[in-house]
Design a protein around this motif. Structure first.
Motif: not given
Length: 120
Positions: A1-30
């Protein structure tokens, strides 16, 4: 299962950081990827990171976006700088259990998407 977050409204030239949390013990192999889909357009590749931390970027974001992963936290990030109005889209994270490609149909698991809106 994947859960993305961090989106939003920003002005041109700005920055955002998206995150995606994964469940499962083999994430490192994906292979983990970020895709985006703007209204009326097809889903397009943004960036991918391999287990060995090799990365690949779409030409449209190269030099502005950075993908990274923290295997200890089962999380992948997309740092987006110098955002442009044309970056406006719903951003999806995805996991590929095989070799990793730029084609969304090759990815096996998807998050729910997070909306990024860049105003001019």
């Amino acid at each position: 299962q994947l859960q993305a977050s961090g989106g939003g409204l920003v002005q041109a030239g700005g920055s955002l950081r998206l995150s995606c949390a994964a469940s499962g013990r083999t994430f490192s192999s994906y292979v983990m990827g970020w895709f985006r889909q703007a209204p009326g357009k097809e889903r397009e590749f943004v960036a991918a990171v391999w287990p060995g931390v090799s990365t690949l970027y779409a030409d449209s974001v190269k030099g502005r976006f950075t993908i990274s992963r923290d295997n200890a936290k089962n999380t992948v990030f997309l740092q987006m700088n110098s955002l442009k109005p044309e970056d406006t889209a719903v951003y999806y994270c995805a996991a590929d259990l095989n070799w990793g490609t730029i084609y969304y149909k090759d990815y096996d698991y998807w998050g729910q998407g997070t909306l990024v809106t860049v105003s001019s």
